[in-house]
Design a protein around this motif. Structure first.
Motif, PDB file in Angstrom:
ATOM      1  N   SER A 123     -47.443 -12.819  22.864  1.00  0.00           N
ATOM      2  CA  SER A 123     -46.346 -13.729  23.179  1.00  0.00           C
ATOM      3  C   SER A 123     -45.212 -13.532  22.195  1.00  0.00           C
ATOM      4  CB  SER A 123     -46.820 -15.181  23.105  1.00  0.00           C
ATOM      5  OG  SER A 123     -47.823 -15.401  24.054  1.00  0.00           O
ATOM      6  N   PHE A 124     -43.992 -13.768  22.662  1.00  0.00           N
ATOM      7  CA  PHE A 124     -42.826 -13.745  21.791  1.00  0.00           C
ATOM      8  C   PHE A 124     -41.787 -14.688  22.379  1.00  0.00           C
ATOM      9  CE2 PHE A 124     -41.795 -10.708  25.034  1.00  0.00           C
ATOM     10  CZ  PHE A 124     -40.423 -10.710  25.165  1.00  0.00           C
ATOM     11  N   TRP A 125     -40.812 -15.088  21.568  1.00  0.00           N
ATOM     12  CA  TRP A 125     -39.760 -16.005  21.981  1.00  0.00           C
ATOM     13  C   TRP A 125     -38.466 -15.242  22.189  1.00  0.00           C
ATOM     14  CZ3 TRP A 125     -40.879 -20.824  23.431  1.00  0.00           C
ATOM     15  CH2 TRP A 125     -42.089 -21.361  23.011  1.00  0.00           C
ATOM     16  N   LYS A 126     -37.803 -15.493  23.309  1.00  0.00           N
ATOM     17  CA  LYS A 126     -36.559 -14.809  23.659  1.00  0.00           C
ATOM     18  C   LYS A 126     -35.477 -15.849  23.918  1.00  0.00           C
ATOM     19  CE  LYS A 126     -34.646 -11.652  27.060  1.00  0.00           C
ATOM     20  NZ  LYS A 126     -34.899 -10.835  28.230  1.00  0.00           N
ATOM     21  N   VAL A 127     -34.260 -15.630  23.404  1.00  0.00           N
ATOM     22  CA  VAL A 127     -33.136 -16.543  23.625  1.00  0.00           C
ATOM     23  C   VAL A 127     -32.549 -16.274  25.013  1.00  0.00           C
ATOM     24  CG1 VAL A 127     -30.844 -17.226  22.847  1.00  0.00           C
ATOM     25  CG2 VAL A 127     -32.614 -16.687  21.169  1.00  0.00           C
ATOM     26  N   LYS A 128     -32.367 -17.357  25.785  1.00  0.00           N
ATOM     27  CA  LYS A 128     -31.793 -17.254  27.125  1.00  0.00           C
ATOM     28  C   LYS A 128     -30.944 -18.475  27.417  1.00  0.00           C
ATOM     29  CE  LYS A 128     -35.167 -14.918  30.076  1.00  0.00           C
ATOM     30  NZ  LYS A 128     -35.994 -15.132  31.268  1.00  0.00           N
ATOM     31  N   PRO A 129     -29.936 -18.335  28.275  1.00  0.00           N
ATOM     32  CA  PRO A 129     -29.243 -19.518  28.788  1.00  0.00           C
ATOM     33  C   PRO A 129     -30.225 -20.318  29.662  1.00  0.00           C
ATOM     34  CG  PRO A 129     -27.951 -17.539  29.184  1.00  0.00           C
ATOM     35  CD  PRO A 129     -29.307 -17.095  28.711  1.00  0.00           C
ATOM     36  N   ILE A 130     -30.104 -21.636  29.649  1.00  0.00           N
ATOM     37  CA  ILE A 130     -31.031 -22.496  30.396  1.00  0.00           C
ATOM     38  C   ILE A 130     -31.044 -22.158  31.886  1.00  0.00           C
ATOM     39  CG2 ILE A 130     -31.568 -24.891  31.004  1.00  0.00           C
ATOM     40  CD1 ILE A 130     -32.022 -24.184  28.090  1.00  0.00           C
ATOM     41  N   THR A 131     -29.877 -21.968  32.473  1.00  0.00           N
ATOM     42  CA  THR A 131     -29.815 -21.697  33.913  1.00  0.00           C
ATOM     43  C   THR A 131     -30.552 -20.412  34.265  1.00  0.00           C
ATOM     44  OG1 THR A 131     -27.642 -20.698  33.599  1.00  0.00           O
ATOM     45  CG2 THR A 131     -27.691 -22.993  34.317  1.00  0.00           C
ATOM     46  N   VAL A 132     -30.432 -19.385  33.448  1.00  0.00           N
ATOM     47  CA  VAL A 132     -31.135 -18.121  33.696  1.00  0.00           C
ATOM     48  C   VAL A 132     -32.641 -18.310  33.534  1.00  0.00           C
ATOM     49  CG1 VAL A 132     -31.442 -15.743  32.882  1.00  0.00           C
ATOM     50  CG2 VAL A 132     -29.153 -16.734  33.006  1.00  0.00           C
ATOM     51  N   ALA A 133     -33.056 -19.056  32.518  1.00  0.00           N
ATOM     52  CA  ALA A 133     -34.481 -19.310  32.295  1.00  0.00           C
ATOM     53  C   ALA A 133     -35.100 -20.041  33.488  1.00  0.00           C
ATOM     54  CB  ALA A 133     -34.673 -20.121  31.020  1.00  0.00           C
ATOM     55  N   LEU A 134     -34.382 -20.999  34.051  1.00  0.00           N
ATOM     56  CA  LEU A 134     -34.905 -21.718  35.216  1.00  0.00           C
ATOM     57  C   LEU A 134     -34.954 -20.820  36.445  1.00  0.00           C
ATOM     58  CD1 LEU A 134     -33.230 -25.193  34.687  1.00  0.00           C
ATOM     59  CD2 LEU A 134     -35.621 -24.565  34.304  1.00  0.00           C
TER      60      LEU A 134
END
Length: 102
Positions: A26-37
């Motif tokens: 597992s790793f954490w990636k930065v994304k805009p909320i709308t793209v993540a959804l």
């Protein structure tokens, strides 16, 4: 009188990748909320302090944009991007969340 609320439009989402030795990590990636959804991501955390966040989806064209807020006020009080931290006048230092999402 309108209540002032904290709003973030980017966060970290939990992703998985294949390890060279086999299996997944597992790793954490930065994304805009709308793209993540749109990508159907399900695990979110604050990219500044690592604390738990709530997702608020846009309900109507006139409503606020899709965003996140800290779940805990204590995270917002000591997160460098938190509304309560930015308003504080006592010279506090930012720190990671006391209960980070792992």
């Amino acid at each position: 009188m309108a209540i002032e609320r904290e709003k973030f439009y980017e966060c970290e989402v939990k992703r998985r990748r294949v390890r060279a030795a086999g299996g997944y990590e597992s790793f954490w990636k930065v994304k805009p909320i709308t793209v993540a959804l749109e990508d159907n991501d399900t695990e979110f955390r604050c990219m500044s302090c690592g604390g738990a966040v709530k997702v608020f989806k846009r309900r109507s064209e006139d409503g606020p944009a899709t965003h996140i807020e800290h779940k805990l006020k204590s995270d917002s009080e000591y997160c460098a991007a938190g509304m309560y931290f930015l308003k504080a006048t006592d010279g506090r230092e930012p720190r990671p969340s006391a209960s980070p999402v792992r």
